[in-house]
Design a protein around this motif. Structure first.
Motif, short mmCIF file in Angstrom:
data_model
loop_
_atom_site.label_atom_id
_atom_site.label_comp_id
_atom_site.label_asym_id
_atom_site.label_seq_id
_atom_site.Cartn_x
_atom_site.Cartn_y
_atom_site.Cartn_z
N UNK A 134 0.80 -1.22 0.00
CA UNK A 134 0.00 0.00 0.00
C UNK A 134 0.83 1.28 0.00
N UNK A 135 2.13 1.17 0.32
CA UNK A 135 2.95 2.36 0.46
C UNK A 135 3.69 2.76 -0.81
N UNK A 136 3.39 2.10 -1.92
CA UNK A 136 4.04 2.46 -3.18
C UNK A 136 3.90 3.95 -3.49
N UNK A 137 2.75 4.50 -3.13
CA UNK A 137 2.49 5.90 -3.44
C UNK A 137 3.35 6.87 -2.66
N UNK A 138 4.06 6.39 -1.63
CA UNK A 138 4.92 7.28 -0.85
C UNK A 138 6.32 7.41 -1.42
N UNK A 139 6.63 6.62 -2.46
CA UNK A 139 7.94 6.74 -3.09
C UNK A 139 8.01 8.08 -3.81
#
Length: 357
Positions: A45-50
């Motif tokens: 779910x944290x892909x968008x924080x890259x």
């Protein structure tokens, strides 16, 4: 010439340790550091924080042990000056692979949890303890997020004190508060509580459910997160007659409106290093009630304004702390209660100083 810094993550799952490393990777000045990420399993779910433009190498494996040959190749090709793995088992793997890396490559693992708990969580705890004591002293430095973790690194893992670096979890307070500008509150007249984390034994949601059953019938609890214990926890809540006043809201990529809308954030963890969700709740202005086992949050309590963090022994003391909360249904974002040292800018400056030393 820019220093090449490579962060290694097990996955982009929604854990605090992964979120912290992504925050550090994104905050380092690109004029000074050439930053990249190697992730064992690039799903989550944290892909968008890259951060946009960040170099990411996805090894595409579900388990670290299967990824080791590919990890060696990726590390050798990365040309890293400094490698920063996170999570105990991944740290051990990278330290064990030092002989495969170019001479001069520094390994600076980040220990996000109490080492004793990380050891116990591995398949063979006795072997894990031996590995920690053998490999961690060979690191060029070890980053930790609380004094409790630092003490165990020194006393149990035999890391020389000069190589232990306390760098606080970086909380992007401004971004969190923008996202929390419109608080989300469960309807009803009584006190509203929120908890968040992986639905697993560490977070203590099973015992929180049992304790919450003793609260007044107008109280409401929202638990944010997913994990292997979800079905068992839902069944436990139903058995205790809590289905109408306990909500399992699932993983929420932007949980901060829920934090801001609650009267208190509850930390029921059986162990922690430094609970990121508790720090984020304070950034939203929400007071925190934490079990005494919940790691470094006790250190935050000593620095925060009075009443921001209540540390309570599990059981009757914790229940009384929850019962003392009064509902405040006004949908207004309260001022941050998070001490300045945990703000992203402060923590990122410390990280940059360490890496540039």
């Amino acid at each position: 010439m820019r220093k090449r810094v490579v962060f290694i993550l097990p996955s982009f799952a929604g854990g605090g340790a992964e979120r912290v490393c992504l925050a550090f990777a994104g905050a380092l000045d690109r004029r000074v550091f050439d930053t990249a990420i190697i992730v064992v399993d690039g799903r989550g779910e944290l892909c968008g924080l890259v951060k946009a433009g960040m170099e990411v190498r996805d090894l595409g494996y579900r388990r670290v042990r299967y990824a080791l040959p590919s990890l060696i190749k990726a590390l050798r090709r990365s040309r890293a000056d400094i490698i920063i793995p996170t999570m105990g088992y991944l740290n051990l793997a990278v330290l064990a692979l030092r002989f495969c890396l170019p001479r001069g490559t520094q390994i600076v693992p980040r220990e996000a949890n109490l080492p004793t708990r990380s050891m116990d969580a591995l398949p063979v705890p006795r072997l894990a303890r031996a590995a920690y004591r053998h490999l961690y002293p060979r690191a060029d430095g070890v980053i930790c997020n609380s004094q409790a973790v630092a003490d165990e690194l020194r006393d149990l893992c035999r890391v020389p004190p000069a190589r232990i670096h306390r760098i606080d979890n970086p909380i992007d307070v401004d971004s969190i508060r923008r996202a929390a500008a419109k608080p989300c509150r469960a309807p009803g007249p009584g006190p509203r509580f929120v908890a968040a984390g992986r639905l697993a034994r560490q977070k203590g949601f099973d015992r929180l459910i049992d304790l919450f059953a003793e609260m007044a019938p107008d109280a409401h609890l929202t638990i944010l997160g997913e994990g292997p214990d979800r079905a068992a926890l839902v069944a436990r809540a139903a058995k205790r007659g809590l289905s109408e006043r306990l909500c399992f809201a699932g993983f929420e990529p932007s949980p901060w409106p829920f934090y801001a809308g609650a009267d208190a954030f509850v930390l029921s963890s059986r162990w922690e290093g430094m609970p990121n969700a508790g720090l984020e709740a304070l950034a939203c202005g929400t007071p925190v009630i934490a079990a005494s086992e919940a790691g470094g949050i006790a250190e935050v309590a000593a620095e925060a304004e009075p009443g921001a963090v209540r540390i309570a022994a599990w059981g009757r003391d914790f229940l009384e702390a929850m019962r003392a909360i009064r509902p405040d249904p006004l949908p207004i974002l309260r001022p941050s209660r998070l001490p300045r040292r945990y703000w992203l800018e402060e923590a990122a400056t410390k990280m940059a100083s360490l890496l540039n030393a």
